[in-house]
Scaffold this active site. Structure first.
Site, PDB file in Angstrom:
ATOM      1  N   ASP A 194      61.468  43.774  18.385  1.00  0.00           N
ATOM      2  CA  ASP A 194      60.429  43.367  19.977  1.00  0.00           C
ATOM      3  C   ASP A 194      59.974  42.889  18.547  1.00  0.00           C
ATOM      4  O   ASP A 194      59.906  42.266  17.542  1.00  0.00           O
ATOM      5  CB  ASP A 194      59.762  44.758  20.234  1.00  0.00           C
ATOM      6  CG  ASP A 194      59.558  44.597  21.331  1.00  0.00           C
ATOM      7  OD1 ASP A 194      58.638  43.199  21.680  1.00  0.00           O
ATOM      8  OD2 ASP A 194      60.229  45.087  22.202  1.00  0.00           O
ATOM      9  N   HIS A 217      60.772  39.018  17.325  1.00  0.00           N
ATOM     10  CA  HIS A 217      59.955  38.352  18.978  1.00  0.00           C
ATOM     11  C   HIS A 217      58.639  37.697  17.722  1.00  0.00           C
ATOM     12  O   HIS A 217      57.781  37.276  18.822  1.00  0.00           O
ATOM     13  CB  HIS A 217      59.875  38.922  19.652  1.00  0.00           C
ATOM     14  CG  HIS A 217      60.686  39.400  20.164  1.00  0.00           C
ATOM     15  ND1 HIS A 217      60.655  40.135  21.929  1.00  0.00           N
ATOM     16  CD2 HIS A 217      62.096  39.562  20.068  1.00  0.00           C
ATOM     17  CE1 HIS A 217      61.808  40.868  22.094  1.00  0.00           C
ATOM     18  NE2 HIS A 217      62.869  40.134  21.232  1.00  0.00           N
TER      19      HIS A 217
END
Length: 374
Positions: A194, A217
């Site tokens: 993430d 991310h």
């Protein structure tokens, strides 16, 4: 004074829960009027969720030399955090040891992408209402949820941290910061599934430098402006001298594409001297964020004012053709956006890199690949 957990009944080997022994050692150390060190020696220690609370009489050190092993039992998974430091002033967490979240055993239980009412798995290490802390020389592997979280805290320095989880692991943010002031992250490697670093509501004076991010991310501000709880402005974010490799996003600011209960600001943000290596969406402001179609993008726009944002000396390669995306709010256009010396050619078969700007007020300086749309 050293408070070794073995003296309080801790059992090495990774099979026995040591939460009571650790809490006894902490309690005794917290009462010590002077410098106190809770020490976890070499070895593997299984640990159910624990809260190490203050205030304490003196400066506290939590020294992890061995490996802490998270529990995967159903009772442990119901906790919000695995290791929680709370209401402490003057804290050091270090030692060269490892947090092993054993996330691979429980990630299949995470249905938060499809279930808005899901129960989140425990975050490996959380700092709530902590002031004047140093967290350094630690490794965190395979967290069940996020690796580190900072909330309601001030003056915490992270350094020489190694964070790792597979790129398809769900919700394994590297370091998440909310409602906190003057947090520094330096010399840290983050490979996760993430956000490498997530900066949310109420974060101010966050300094990030010499970070390697990827996979993951990227470094994200937001999402802002779409939550039921009261949100606060985000100001004074500095990201410098860092590398992103094969991440899904690079430098991202995201706000919900719907009216927030109160006006918000995200301002005074500087991204400088950043190397992108085959990054998708290297530079992105997205004020049309709306996962799972939870808002009417045609009828509403973000109520978050983004202003005074500088992107300076950003270079490398973009794996997406759209290397620069600045999609700002119709009702509150982005103000004073500065783009200076951007070199992000497209590394792929679809042609030259492009940039897109919607509702952006600002200026461009220096050389630009792709050509600037401001």
């Amino acid at each position: 004074m050293v408070f070794n957990v073995m003296r309080y009944g801790a059992i090495e080997g990774g099979r026995t829960d040591n939460s009571q022994a650790f809490l006894k050692a902490w309690s005794e150390a917290c009462k010590w009027d002077g410098r106190a060190k809770v020490e976890i020696p070499a070895g593997t220690f299984k640990l159910f969720p624990v809260v190490f609370s203050g205030p304490c009489k003196g400066n506290m050190a939590f020294v992890i030399k061995g490996t802490l092993l998270a529990s995967t039992s159903p009772s442990a998974l119901s906790s919000e955090n695995w290791i929680n430091f709370r209401n402490i002033e003057q804290l050091t967490v270090a030692g060269g040891g490892t947090l092993d979240g054993q996330g691979a055993s429980v990630w299949s239980l995470n249905d938060c992408k499809t279930n808005p009412g899901c129960k989140a798995l425990p975050i490996s290490m959380t700092f709530d209402f902590v002031t004047n802390a140093s967290v350094h020389h630690l490794r965190s592997f395979n967290s069940q949820n996020g690796h580190f979280k900072v909330y309601g805290s001030q003056k915490i320095d992270f350094g020489n941290i190694r964070i790792s989880a597979p790129e398809d692991s769900p919700n394994t943010d590297g370091i998440k910061i909310g409602n906190s002031y003057r947090i520094r992250i330096r010399r840290t490697i983050i490979e996760t599934g993430d956000d490498c670093i997530g900066i949310v509501s109420g974060s101010q004076k966050i300094h990030i430098s010499n970070v390697f991010c990827g996979p993951g991310h990227g470094i994200s501000i937001g999402s802002l402006g779409g939550h039921s709880y009261t949100e606060y402005d985000v100001e004074g974010i500095f990201v410098k001298n860092s590398v992103f490799k094969k991440t899904d996003n690079g430098l991202r600011i995201k706000t919900w594409a719907r009216d927030s209960p109160k006006p918000l600001k995200a301002s005074n943000i500087v991204y400088e001297d950043i190397n992108m290596i085959d990054v998708m969406n290297p530079i992105i402001i997205d004020q049309q964020y709306c996962p799972n179609n939870q808002c009417n993008q045609q009828a509403s726009s973000s109520n978050v004012q983004i202003s005074n944002v500088t992107f300076r000396n950003i270079w490398g390669t973009s794996s997406s053709q759209e290397a620069v995306t600045l999609k700002c709010s119709k009702s509150k256009p982005c103000k004073n956006i500065v783009m200076e010396n951007i070199k992000l050619p497209h590394n792929g078969p679809k042609g030259a890199a492009t940039s897109i700007c919607n509702n952006v007020i600002g200026n461009s300086y220096g050389s630009h690949i792709p050509p600037s749309c401001i």
